[in-house]
Design a protein around this motif. Structure first.
Motif, PDB file in Angstrom:
ATOM      1  N   PHE A  48       0.832  -1.196  -0.131  1.00  0.00           N
ATOM      2  CA  PHE A  48       0.100   0.059  -0.036  1.00  0.00           C
ATOM      3  C   PHE A  48       0.923   1.199  -0.249  1.00  0.00           C
ATOM      4  N   PHE A  49       0.583   2.063  -0.905  1.00  0.00           N
ATOM      5  CA  PHE A  49       1.371   3.449  -1.028  1.00  0.00           C
ATOM      6  C   PHE A  49       0.362   4.802  -1.185  1.00  0.00           C
ATOM      7  N   GLY A  50      -0.163   4.930   0.301  1.00  0.00           N
ATOM      8  CA  GLY A  50      -0.864   5.937   0.481  1.00  0.00           C
ATOM      9  C   GLY A  50      -0.565   6.566   1.742  1.00  0.00           C
ATOM     10  N   GLY A  51      -0.917   7.826   1.918  1.00  0.00           N
ATOM     11  CA  GLY A  51      -0.627   8.871   3.263  1.00  0.00           C
ATOM     12  C   GLY A  51      -1.438   8.192   4.390  1.00  0.00           C
ATOM     13  N   LEU A  52      -0.793   7.801   5.452  1.00  0.00           N
ATOM     14  CA  LEU A  52      -1.272   7.148   6.585  1.00  0.00           C
ATOM     15  C   LEU A  52      -1.062   8.054   7.802  1.00  0.00           C
ATOM     16  N   SER A  53      -1.887   8.808   8.263  1.00  0.00           N
ATOM     17  CA  SER A  53      -1.677   9.651   9.401  1.00  0.00           C
ATOM     18  C   SER A  53      -1.392   8.845  10.855  1.00  0.00           C
ATOM     19  N   ASN A  54      -0.589   9.552  11.833  1.00  0.00           N
ATOM     20  CA  ASN A  54      -0.397   8.840  13.090  1.00  0.00           C
ATOM     21  C   ASN A  54      -1.446   9.094  13.830  1.00  0.00           C
ATOM     22  N   ASP A  55      -2.721   9.804  13.631  1.00  0.00           N
ATOM     23  CA  ASP A  55      -3.730  10.038  14.469  1.00  0.00           C
ATOM     24  C   ASP A  55      -4.397   8.882  15.058  1.00  0.00           C
ATOM     25  N   MET A  56      -5.644   8.640  15.613  1.00  0.00           N
ATOM     26  CA  MET A  56      -5.891   7.200  16.115  1.00  0.00           C
ATOM     27  C   MET A  56      -6.714   6.619  14.742  1.00  0.00           C
ATOM     28  N   PHE A  57      -7.276   7.563  13.900  1.00  0.00           N
ATOM     29  CA  PHE A  57      -7.959   6.639  12.828  1.00  0.00           C
ATOM     30  C   PHE A  57      -6.509   6.134  11.974  1.00  0.00           C
ATOM     31  N   GLY A  58      -5.740   6.920  11.536  1.00  0.00           N
ATOM     32  CA  GLY A  58      -4.489   6.547  10.824  1.00  0.00           C
ATOM     33  C   GLY A  58      -3.944   5.132  11.575  1.00  0.00           C
ATOM     34  N   ARG A  59      -3.672   5.000  12.777  1.00  0.00           N
ATOM     35  CA  ARG A  59      -3.170   3.976  13.525  1.00  0.00           C
ATOM     36  C   ARG A  59      -3.888   2.875  13.335  1.00  0.00           C
ATOM     37  N   LYS A  60      -5.256   3.059  13.229  1.00  0.00           N
ATOM     38  CA  LYS A  60      -6.399   1.918  13.148  1.00  0.00           C
ATOM     39  C   LYS A  60      -6.281   1.427  11.503  1.00  0.00           C
ATOM     40  N   LEU A  61      -5.958   2.501  10.651  1.00  0.00           N
ATOM     41  CA  LEU A  61      -5.913   1.955   9.110  1.00  0.00           C
ATOM     42  C   LEU A  61      -4.579   1.266   9.026  1.00  0.00           C
ATOM     43  N   THR A  62      -3.589   1.622   9.799  1.00  0.00           N
ATOM     44  CA  THR A  62      -2.348   1.111   9.481  1.00  0.00           C
ATOM     45  C   THR A  62      -2.434  -0.341   9.877  1.00  0.00           C
ATOM     46  N   ALA A  63      -2.896  -0.653  11.032  1.00  0.00           N
ATOM     47  CA  ALA A  63      -3.086  -1.981  11.851  1.00  0.00           C
ATOM     48  C   ALA A  63      -4.030  -2.701  11.105  1.00  0.00           C
ATOM     49  N   ALA A  64      -5.091  -2.318  10.419  1.00  0.00           N
ATOM     50  CA  ALA A  64      -5.834  -3.190   9.723  1.00  0.00           C
ATOM     51  C   ALA A  64      -5.106  -3.676   8.411  1.00  0.00           C
ATOM     52  N   LEU A  65      -4.418  -2.768   7.721  1.00  0.00           N
ATOM     53  CA  LEU A  65      -3.642  -3.361   6.713  1.00  0.00           C
ATOM     54  C   LEU A  65      -2.672  -4.440   7.030  1.00  0.00           C
ATOM     55  N   GLN A  66      -1.880  -4.112   7.989  1.00  0.00           N
ATOM     56  CA  GLN A  66      -0.842  -5.102   8.268  1.00  0.00           C
ATOM     57  C   GLN A  66      -1.613  -6.432   8.865  1.00  0.00           C
ATOM     58  N   SER A  67      -2.695  -6.421   9.576  1.00  0.00           N
ATOM     59  CA  SER A  67      -3.145  -7.548  10.005  1.00  0.00           C
ATOM     60  C   SER A  67      -3.875  -8.345   8.716  1.00  0.00           C
ATOM     61  N   GLU A  68      -4.170  -7.799   7.655  1.00  0.00           N
ATOM     62  CA  GLU A  68      -4.431  -8.379   6.534  1.00  0.00           C
ATOM     63  C   GLU A  68      -3.307  -8.980   5.603  1.00  0.00           C
ATOM     64  N   GLY A  69      -2.374  -8.799   5.906  1.00  0.00           N
ATOM     65  CA  GLY A  69      -1.121  -9.117   5.188  1.00  0.00           C
ATOM     66  C   GLY A  69      -0.764  -7.874   4.163  1.00  0.00           C
ATOM     67  N   VAL A  70      -1.056  -7.027   4.308  1.00  0.00           N
ATOM     68  CA  VAL A  70      -0.686  -5.771   3.441  1.00  0.00           C
ATOM     69  C   VAL A  70       0.505  -5.152   3.684  1.00  0.00           C
ATOM     70  N   ASP A  71       1.688  -4.907   2.967  1.00  0.00           N
ATOM     71  CA  ASP A  71       2.713  -4.453   3.359  1.00  0.00           C
ATOM     72  C   ASP A  71       2.649  -2.985   3.294  1.00  0.00           C
ATOM     73  N   THR A  72       3.106  -2.460   4.446  1.00  0.00           N
ATOM     74  CA  THR A  72       2.678  -0.829   4.523  1.00  0.00           C
ATOM     75  C   THR A  72       4.123  -0.132   4.825  1.00  0.00           C
ATOM     76  N   SER A  73       5.352  -0.818   4.453  1.00  0.00           N
ATOM     77  CA  SER A  73       6.447  -0.267   4.833  1.00  0.00           C
ATOM     78  C   SER A  73       6.825   1.219   3.922  1.00  0.00           C
ATOM     79  N   ALA A  74       6.250   1.140   2.763  1.00  0.00           N
ATOM     80  CA  ALA A  74       6.472   2.406   1.667  1.00  0.00           C
ATOM     81  C   ALA A  74       5.639   3.496   1.999  1.00  0.00           C
ATOM     82  N   ALA A  75       4.478   3.303   2.963  1.00  0.00           N
ATOM     83  CA  ALA A  75       3.395   4.257   2.949  1.00  0.00           C
ATOM     84  C   ALA A  75       3.997   5.590   3.698  1.00  0.00           C
ATOM     85  N   PRO A  76       3.887   6.709   2.928  1.00  0.00           N
ATOM     86  CA  PRO A  76       4.272   7.816   3.854  1.00  0.00           C
ATOM     87  C   PRO A  76       3.188   8.180   5.109  1.00  0.00           C
TER      88      PRO A  76
END
Length: 312
Positions: A48-76
């Protein structure tokens, strides 16, 4: 690896009225976010290459992607808030989207962030309103320019006039993308929003003439039209299903199409150009069956590969 570019946000649904207003349910979403999750559930390897915030919603989005097996290492990770979008679903299950927020994380993706992306990705998917707002739109165009000829370029405009109301921005984005796109998926609704009066077949002819290898037009209850220059036109009827809502149906269709083509070794420009009619019909049938399952559920709840009848 399939790189999915664009927004991750929260969809906000009404769970009914209360004496003082509405009971709201906030759910992870965004077309590219859904696509990445759908690819992972169908056995692909999405990044996934998309801007992910560090707010509570962004943290949830990041965790959800990672739990599904989506690589978020390149997401700004820009210093911006997560976008919130209300989803108003009518009696037919058709959603209307309204964005709350500006200068949010999904928009704050710059050319410097492209250094995190590999050059050898099998496919790059772009689309939705991140192709119609800045600075992310220019960044994604730079990525497409860099990767054209290296990766398959997939595009789904996923037009949202409630977010970017200027139709000329959408037409300019689509006109820019057509000559550099290998696989284009678009809905008949999007065609009418951007090109009022243009028929799906006329749009297909326009896209093929501009250089797209495979054009797919989804038409809801009217089924799917598709075409390549070698095979010509293809038409599939809609899958029969009890519709709860259509949120995420297009994203599911694209995820299923990309994942199937990948498994069959067809996720390249030459693969699409040389694919025969039976191979393309099989891919489209799989995508339609998969999207129908999402339509039978509330929200963008994409199925796993094992849930799809006669999965490949």
């Amino acid at each position: 690896m399939i790189v999915v570019c664009g927004e991750a946000l929260f969809d906000v649904f009404s769970d009914g009225e209360t004496p003082g207003g509405y009971a709201l349910s906030a759910r992870i979403g965004g077309s590219p976010f859904n696509l990445a999750v759908g690819l992972a559930r169908l056995g692909a390897a999405p990044l996934f290459f998309g801007g992910l915030s560090n707010d509570m919603f962004g943290r949830k989005l990041t965790a959800a992607l990672q739990s599904e097996g989506v690589d978020t290492s390149a997401a700004p990770r820009p210093a911006a808030s997560t976008a919130l979008v209300t989803v108003d679903v009518d009696a037919n299950g058709t959603p209307t989207y309204t964005l709350y927020g500006s200068a949010t994380a999904e928009r704050e993706v710059t050319p410097a962030d492209l250094a995190q992306l590999p050059l050898d990705a099998a496919a790059i998917h772009v689309g939705s309103y991140c192709m119609a707002v800045e600075p992310v739109a220019s960044t994604l165009k730079a990525l497409v320019t860099r990767q054209q000829g290296r990766s398959l370029i997939a595009f789904d405009p996923n037009v949202r006039l409630t977010i970017q109301p200027d139709r000329s921005v959408w037409t300019d984005a689509i006109s820019w993308m057509l000559p550099v796109t290998d696989l284009l998926k678009i809905s008949d609704e999007d065609i009418q929003l951007v090109y009022p009066g243009l028929t799906p077949q006329a749009f297909i002819d326009l896209a093929l003439g501009a250089g797209v290898a495979l054009v797919v037009v989804t038409r809801g209850g009217d089924g799917v039209l598709a075409a390549t220059r070698a095979v010509g036109s293809l038409a599939l009827p809609a899958q029969k299903v009890t519709v709860v809502d259509t949120v995420g149906a297009g994203d599911t269709f694209q995820a299923a199409l990309l994942s199937h083509l990948s498994r069959q070794g067809l996720l390249t420009r030459s693969g699409l150009e040389t694919a025969n009619r039976p191979a393309l019909l099989t891919a489209l049938h799989f995508a339609s069956r998969t999207a129908a399952i999402t339509c039978s559920r509330r929200g963008a709840d994409m199925p796993t590969l094992e849930e799809v009848p006669d999965h490949d």
